[in-house]
Design a protein around this motif. Structure first.
Motif, PDB file in Angstrom:
ATOM      1  N   UNK A   6       0.846  -1.188   0.000  1.00 19.67           N
ATOM      2  CA  UNK A   6       0.000   0.000   0.000  1.00 19.67           C
ATOM      3  C   UNK A   6       0.883   1.239   0.000  1.00 19.67           C
ATOM      4  N   UNK A   7       0.608   2.163  -0.912  1.00 13.36           N
ATOM      5  CA  UNK A   7       1.382   3.396  -1.009  1.00 13.36           C
ATOM      6  C   UNK A   7       0.433   4.590  -0.982  1.00 13.36           C
ATOM      7  N   UNK A   8       0.820   5.602  -0.257  1.00 10.42           N
ATOM      8  CA  UNK A   8       0.042   6.841  -0.192  1.00 10.42           C
ATOM      9  C   UNK A   8       0.688   7.856  -1.133  1.00 10.42           C
ATOM     10  N   UNK A   9       0.008   8.181  -2.216  1.00 13.99           N
ATOM     11  CA  UNK A   9       0.546   9.116  -3.217  1.00 13.99           C
ATOM     12  C   UNK A   9       0.024  10.513  -2.913  1.00 13.99           C
ATOM     13  N   UNK A  10       0.907  11.507  -2.714  1.00 13.70           N
ATOM     14  CA  UNK A  10       0.463  12.878  -2.431  1.00 13.70           C
ATOM     15  C   UNK A  10      -0.475  13.399  -3.522  1.00 13.70           C
ATOM     16  N   UNK A  11      -1.493  14.140  -3.102  1.00 10.27           N
ATOM     17  CA  UNK A  11      -2.516  14.606  -4.053  1.00 10.27           C
ATOM     18  C   UNK A  11      -1.938  15.531  -5.118  1.00 10.27           C
ATOM     19  N   UNK A  12      -0.847  16.237  -4.803  1.00  5.25           N
ATOM     20  CA  UNK A  12      -0.299  17.183  -5.787  1.00  5.25           C
ATOM     21  C   UNK A  12       0.400  16.480  -6.948  1.00  5.25           C
ATOM     22  N   UNK A  13       0.594  15.159  -6.852  1.00  8.01           N
ATOM     23  CA  UNK A  13       1.203  14.429  -7.959  1.00  8.01           C
ATOM     24  C   UNK A  13       0.172  14.004  -9.006  1.00  8.01           C
ATOM     25  N   UNK A  14      -1.100  14.064  -8.649  1.00 10.86           N
ATOM     26  CA  UNK A  14      -2.147  13.710  -9.609  1.00 10.86           C
ATOM     27  C   UNK A  14      -2.507  14.925 -10.454  1.00 10.86           C
ATOM     28  N   UNK A  15      -2.725  14.681 -11.723  1.00 10.36           N
ATOM     29  CA  UNK A  15      -3.060  15.767 -12.654  1.00 10.36           C
ATOM     30  C   UNK A  15      -4.427  15.497 -13.280  1.00 10.36           C
ATOM     31  N   UNK A  16      -5.149  16.529 -13.673  1.00 12.54           N
ATOM     32  CA  UNK A  16      -6.436  16.308 -14.358  1.00 12.54           C
ATOM     33  C   UNK A  16      -6.215  15.517 -15.651  1.00 12.54           C
ATOM     34  N   UNK A  18      -5.509  12.063 -17.858  1.00 16.86           N
ATOM     35  CA  UNK A  18      -4.811  10.783 -17.715  1.00 16.86           C
ATOM     36  C   UNK A  18      -3.540  10.938 -16.888  1.00 16.86           C
ATOM     37  N   UNK A  19      -3.273   9.937 -16.058  1.00 21.24           N
ATOM     38  CA  UNK A  19      -2.045   9.886 -15.273  1.00 21.24           C
ATOM     39  C   UNK A  19      -1.330   8.578 -15.591  1.00 21.24           C
ATOM     40  N   UNK A  20      -0.030   8.661 -15.840  1.00 25.84           N
ATOM     41  CA  UNK A  20       0.762   7.472 -16.172  1.00 25.84           C
ATOM     42  C   UNK A  20       1.549   7.036 -14.937  1.00 25.84           C
ATOM     43  N   UNK A  21       1.355   5.764 -14.543  1.00 31.93           N
ATOM     44  CA  UNK A  21       2.026   5.226 -13.361  1.00 31.93           C
ATOM     45  C   UNK A  21       3.069   4.207 -13.815  1.00 31.93           C
ATOM     46  N   UNK A  22       4.321   4.433 -13.433  1.00 36.01           N
ATOM     47  CA  UNK A  22       5.394   3.487 -13.749  1.00 36.01           C
ATOM     48  C   UNK A  22       5.594   2.555 -12.554  1.00 36.01           C
ATOM     49  N   UNK A  23       5.591   1.266 -12.815  1.00 35.55           N
ATOM     50  CA  UNK A  23       5.783   0.279 -11.748  1.00 35.55           C
ATOM     51  C   UNK A  23       6.970  -0.603 -12.119  1.00 35.55           C
ATOM     52  N   UNK A  24       7.953  -0.660 -11.250  1.00 40.52           N
ATOM     53  CA  UNK A  24       9.106  -1.539 -11.462  1.00 40.52           C
ATOM     54  C   UNK A  24       9.002  -2.716 -10.494  1.00 40.52           C
ATOM     55  N   UNK A  38      -3.549  -3.173 -10.164  1.00 42.06           N
ATOM     56  CA  UNK A  38      -3.341  -2.048  -9.238  1.00 42.06           C
ATOM     57  C   UNK A  38      -4.678  -1.378  -8.974  1.00 42.06           C
ATOM     58  N   UNK A  39      -4.954  -1.089  -7.707  1.00 39.59           N
ATOM     59  CA  UNK A  39      -6.187  -0.406  -7.321  1.00 39.59           C
ATOM     60  C   UNK A  39      -5.854   0.983  -6.791  1.00 39.59           C
ATOM     61  N   UNK A  40      -6.604   1.977  -7.262  1.00 35.98           N
ATOM     62  CA  UNK A  40      -6.362   3.367  -6.879  1.00 35.98           C
ATOM     63  C   UNK A  40      -7.659   3.948  -6.314  1.00 35.98           C
ATOM     64  N   UNK A  41      -7.541   4.671  -5.208  1.00 33.51           N
ATOM     65  CA  UNK A  41      -8.736   5.275  -4.630  1.00 33.51           C
ATOM     66  C   UNK A  41      -8.403   6.031  -3.368  1.00 33.51           C
ATOM     67  N   UNK A  42      -9.437   6.537  -2.678  1.00 37.10           N
ATOM     68  CA  UNK A  42      -9.210   7.227  -1.400  1.00 37.10           C
ATOM     69  C   UNK A  42      -8.478   6.317  -0.423  1.00 37.10           C
TER      70      UNK A  42
END
Length: 212
Positions: A6-16, A18-24, A38-42
């Motif tokens: 589980x990772x908490x992504x800061x809200x300022x990294x999300x953009x209106x 499409x958002x591209x998420x890189x996973x290694x 991957x599940x994304x949500x509150x």
């Protein structure tokens, strides 16, 4: 043995938009590879899903296998106090190796080199299968000297095989051979229960059904 993260992504990294998420993915040599959807949500909503997954895949498994290791120690202790109960000794050893191998697989941070860690885990896995095979044949109360020689020989040679020249095809063939032998021993043990009408036979048959 897949550990949810589980990772908490800061809200300022999300953009209106499409958002591209890189996973290694850092995978192991024989296990620990792969990626679930991957599940994304509150945070609160995703954290609830994470807790449920973590309990089912890690915490619950750890509790079950610690209990299995404890039960294995009890059975081995019974055998040490009464050497005529050799079948219990093999079953206890099988429970011990099974619990240890699975706990090693779900451990998120191995204690030493991952390649060695995985080979030790697979060695313990095969050891529990071999000990279970020996239990079934010992339970028949008949001598099976070739089975026990085979089991002991594989237990001694297996660590050297995994250290020096492990190959996937040979490992898969070894698993298939041991499983076939274990199932043969299971049939022999159930046949003994039916012939001798042992009072504890119902427990063996129930255990075999659950195992299969």
């Amino acid at each position: 043995w897949y550990v949810p993260l589980l990772f908490n992504v800061p809200s300022n990294l999300w953009k209106p938009g499409d958002n591209l998420i890189h996973v290694r993915v850092a995978s192991g040599y024989q296990a620990r590879n792969g990626l679930a959807p991957i599940q994304i949500g509150p945070v609160d909503q995703v954290a609830t899903i994470y807790q449920h997954r973590k309990w089912a895949q890690v915490d619950g498994v750890q509790i079950a296998h610690v209990a299995m290791i404890t039960l294995g120690l009890v059975m081995v202790t019974v055998w040490l106090r009464d050497r005529t109960q050799s079948a219990f000794g093999f079953m206890g050893a099988s429970a011990l190796f099974w619990g240890v191998s699975t706990l090693m697989l779900i451990s998120p941070t191995p204690f030493f080199d991952l390649r060695v860690w995985e080979r030790l885990s697979y060695t313990a896995t095969v050891w529990y299968q071999l000990a279970l095979t020996a239990f079934f044949f010992r339970f028949t109360e008949r001598p099976w000297p070739w089975v026990e020689r085979f089991v002991i020989t594989l237990m001694v040679l297996l660590p050297a095989y995994y250290v020096f020249f492990p190959r996937f095809e040979i490992t898969a063939l070894m698993f298939a051979l041991i499983y076939a032998l274990a199932l043969t021993g299971m049939v022999a043990a159930i046949g003994h229960v039916l012939r001798a009408r042992r009072p504890d036979g119902a427990w063996l048959v129930l255990g075999c059904g659950l195992l299969v």
